[in-house]
Scaffold this motif. Structure first.
Motif, short mmCIF file in Angstrom:
data_model
loop_
_atom_site.label_atom_id
_atom_site.label_comp_id
_atom_site.label_asym_id
_atom_site.label_seq_id
_atom_site.Cartn_x
_atom_site.Cartn_y
_atom_site.Cartn_z
N ALA A 150 -3.02 0.31 -3.82
CA ALA A 150 -3.09 -0.86 -2.94
C ALA A 150 -3.17 -2.14 -3.75
O ALA A 150 -3.90 -2.21 -4.73
N ARG A 151 -2.42 -3.13 -3.30
CA ARG A 151 -2.52 -4.47 -3.86
C ARG A 151 -2.98 -5.35 -2.72
O ARG A 151 -2.21 -5.73 -1.85
N VAL A 152 -4.28 -5.65 -2.72
CA VAL A 152 -4.87 -6.49 -1.69
C VAL A 152 -5.32 -7.76 -2.39
O VAL A 152 -6.15 -7.72 -3.29
N GLY A 153 -4.75 -8.88 -1.98
CA GLY A 153 -5.02 -10.14 -2.69
C GLY A 153 -4.28 -10.11 -4.02
O GLY A 153 -3.11 -9.78 -4.08
N GLU A 154 -4.97 -10.41 -5.09
CA GLU A 154 -4.36 -10.43 -6.42
C GLU A 154 -4.65 -9.17 -7.21
O GLU A 154 -4.18 -9.02 -8.33
N VAL A 202 0.86 -1.19 0.00
CA VAL A 202 0.00 0.00 0.00
C VAL A 202 0.89 1.23 0.00
O VAL A 202 1.86 1.32 0.78
N ARG A 203 0.59 2.18 -0.89
CA ARG A 203 1.31 3.44 -0.96
C ARG A 203 0.31 4.58 -0.93
O ARG A 203 -0.72 4.50 -1.60
N VAL A 204 0.61 5.61 -0.18
CA VAL A 204 -0.24 6.80 -0.11
C VAL A 204 0.58 7.96 -0.65
O VAL A 204 1.65 8.27 -0.11
N ASN A 205 0.10 8.58 -1.71
CA ASN A 205 0.80 9.68 -2.37
C ASN A 205 2.23 9.31 -2.74
O ASN A 205 3.16 10.10 -2.59
N GLY A 206 2.43 8.07 -3.19
CA GLY A 206 3.74 7.63 -3.65
C GLY A 206 4.68 7.15 -2.56
O GLY A 206 5.79 6.71 -2.86
#
Length: 121
Positions: A52-56, A31-35
């Motif tokens: 966000a990469r949650v799961g696939e 997860v990244r917020v504003n880079g």
């Protein structure tokens, strides 16, 4: 200005199935917020970009409204703008074709088919 934790917001807008999943994604660097990499306690406010990469599934969303509790899917959809890029055209994968009535594949045939699919057991 109103803000909330990124793990709580991901869960509330239904991008993560559970709040521990959202927190785990943050701790795992997905997860990244504003880079910038986000910890579970990173605060988000309207106008922030969340990757966000949650799961696939990888999503890029912009925070429109901050909510603290989980709401219905229709209400949750109004809390963010989906900026996820469209998937590129997938390369065509060669299909292993066999003649009709050729019988069961041999061990060599099976290995060739697995190599084409890119999977090994």
């Amino acid at each position: 200005m109103e803000s909330t934790r990124v793990d709580r917001w991901l869960w509330a807008v239904r991008l993560a199935k559970t709040r521990p999943d959202a927190a785990g994604a943050c701790r795992g660097g997905r997860v990244r917020v504003n880079g910038r990499p986000a910890k579970p306690a990173t605060m988000v406010s309207p106008g922030d970009e969340v990757r966000a990469r949650v799961g696939e599934v990888a999503r890029v969303v912009e925070v429109v409204r901050v909510i603290h509790k989980r709401v219905g899917a229709a209400d949750a959809a109004t809390c963010f703008l989906d900026r996820t890029p469209k998937p590129t055209v997938a390369q065509t994968v060669p299909v292993a074709a066999r003649d009709r009535g050729a019988g069961r594949p041999t061990k060599r045939d099976r290995r060739m088919m697995e190599k084409l699919r890119g999977s090994r057991r």
